[in-house]
Scaffold this motif. Structure first.
Motif, mmCIF file in Angstrom:
data_model
loop_
_atom_site.group_PDB
_atom_site.id
_atom_site.type_symbol
_atom_site.label_atom_id
_atom_site.label_comp_id
_atom_site.label_asym_id
_atom_site.label_seq_id
_atom_site.Cartn_x
_atom_site.Cartn_y
_atom_site.Cartn_z
ATOM 1 N N ALA A 56 5.595 31.505 -1.955
ATOM 2 C CA ALA A 56 5.563 32.969 -1.890
ATOM 3 C C ALA A 56 4.282 33.494 -2.537
ATOM 4 O O ALA A 56 3.725 34.510 -2.087
ATOM 5 N N MET A 57 3.822 32.826 -3.573
ATOM 6 C CA MET A 57 2.579 33.233 -4.244
ATOM 7 C C MET A 57 1.374 32.896 -3.369
ATOM 8 O O MET A 57 0.456 33.712 -3.209
ATOM 9 N N VAL A 58 1.381 31.696 -2.797
ATOM 10 C CA VAL A 58 0.299 31.302 -1.892
ATOM 11 C C VAL A 58 0.224 32.255 -0.707
ATOM 12 O O VAL A 58 -0.842 32.796 -0.372
ATOM 13 N N ASP A 59 1.375 32.485 -0.061
ATOM 14 C CA ASP A 59 1.409 33.363 1.114
ATOM 15 C C ASP A 59 1.008 34.796 0.752
ATOM 16 O O ASP A 59 0.348 35.485 1.539
ATOM 17 N N GLY A 60 1.415 35.243 -0.434
ATOM 18 C CA GLY A 60 1.054 36.590 -0.858
ATOM 19 C C GLY A 60 -0.443 36.760 -1.015
ATOM 20 O O GLY A 60 -1.015 37.781 -0.597
ATOM 21 N N LEU A 61 -1.103 35.766 -1.606
ATOM 22 C CA LEU A 61 -2.558 35.834 -1.766
ATOM 23 C C LEU A 61 -3.263 35.711 -0.420
ATOM 24 O O LEU A 61 -4.272 36.387 -0.171
ATOM 25 N N VAL A 62 -2.736 34.868 0.469
ATOM 26 C CA VAL A 62 -3.300 34.757 1.812
ATOM 27 C C VAL A 62 -3.193 36.101 2.538
ATOM 28 O O VAL A 62 -4.129 36.530 3.236
ATOM 29 N N ALA A 63 -2.064 36.786 2.347
ATOM 30 C CA ALA A 63 -1.879 38.100 2.990
ATOM 31 C C ALA A 63 -2.908 39.117 2.497
ATOM 32 O O ALA A 63 -3.227 40.074 3.211
ATOM 33 N N HIS A 64 -3.434 38.904 1.315
ATOM 34 C CA HIS A 64 -4.495 39.770 0.784
ATOM 35 C C HIS A 64 -5.884 39.349 1.290
ATOM 36 O O HIS A 64 -6.886 39.958 0.903
#
Length: 300
Positions: A40-48
């Motif tokens: 969820a942290m990886v995906d969240g940063l990718v979304a940014h």
């Protein structure tokens, strides 16, 4: 997952997000594999819009092991350090920081936003202090300066940390890990079933208890980083939980005081984990920090 040779060892890593995005390097803590960084942290940063790289430190996961170096005596290492001697350890935290810099070299990444958790925060701090041209911003999560009197874990937490299951029975390892996770989880304890599945998958991926001890010896031998932290010029964000029993919040506060211009984000109720409830706040804080690049305050 991919293995790359860097700094004379093999490093297992994952690369997520746009290849041309600003790089975020995630550095994990003591005995923890790259998969401990929540997706969820990886995906969240990718979304940014960030390119996110997480990797196994040496002696953990699928990266090179140092079994040939033997197992250091943790108590003897601590006694030597306390007496002002230089302990002989298989490798140092600076060696581990150089591994991370070597990974950036191998991936042709000149600079990265470096995010470290716990021991990973110590490694990230050393990267920023020794290789300032490689660190765009620094985020130190639930870490400390290494000063002995500023952030001692509770005795119960220390005992849990050092009491590893003697057998290789997966379910015994899962039971112990679940109990330890519950003890350090603060006011955001993860569900036992969630923790058990995570620990089981990590154990089946790889288990290296002697690597844990060698990494711990490296932490002890590194000692107080306060003076080295004063040299950091990268914009720095320090994140710490108010209820961390392993690295109490005093360690985060001391880290923020030591690094010029550092900002401190204390998360109420967070312990020494990255629970799902706080991931959105941490992701947004890191993304905002990386975008802002605030100027570093200098003492007169």
């Amino acid at each position: 997952m991919t293995v790359i040779r860097a700094n004379g060892i093999e490093i297992d890593y994952e690369d997520h997000g746009p290849a041309d995005g600003p790089a975020v390097l995630l550095v994990m803590g003591l005995g923890a594999q790259l998969v401990r960084w929540p997706m969820a942290m990886v995906d969240g940063l990718v979304a940014h819009g960030y390119r996110v790289i997480r990797f196994d430190n040496r002696d953990v996961g699928l990266s090179t092991k140092f079994d040939h170096a033997g197992v250091p005596g943790i108590v003897w290492t601590a006694i030597q350090k306390r007496c002002g001697l230089t302990p002989v350890v298989p490798y140092t935290l600076t060696d581990m920081a150089q591994d991370a810099v070597g990974l950036l070299d191998a991936l042709s990444i000149p600079r990265a936003h470096v995010v470290g958790a716990s021991m990973g925060g110590m490694i990230a701090q050393l990267m920023a202090a020794r290789w300032p041209d490689r660190v765009e911003t620094l985020t130190s999560i639930m870490s400390t300066t290494g000063r002995a009197d500023c952030s001692r874990p509770t005795m119960r937490t220390t005992a849990l940390l050092l009491r590893h299951p003697r057998s290789d029975d997966v379910e015994a390892i899962v039971a112990h890990g679940t109990m330890a996770g519950r003890a350090v989880g603060g006011r955001f304890p993860m569900e036992d079933a969630f923790m058990a599945e995570r620990i089981r998958s990590e154990t089946l991926r790889n288990r290296c208890p002697t690597g844990f001890l060698r990494q711990m010896a490296a932490i002890i031998a590194d000692g107080d980083r306060t003076e080295r932290l004063r040299r950091i010029t990268a914009p720095t964000l320090v994140i710490h939980g108010s209820d961390d029993p392993l690295v109490p919040v005093a360690g985060g506060r001391e880290t923020a005081r030591a690094i010029p211009g550092a900002r401190l984000l204390e998360i109420e109720g967070m312990g020494h984990t990255l629970p799902p409830q706080v991931i959105p706040q941490i992701v947004d804080a890191i993304a905002a920090h990386a975008r802002a690049l605030p100027p570093v305050a200098r003492a007169a």
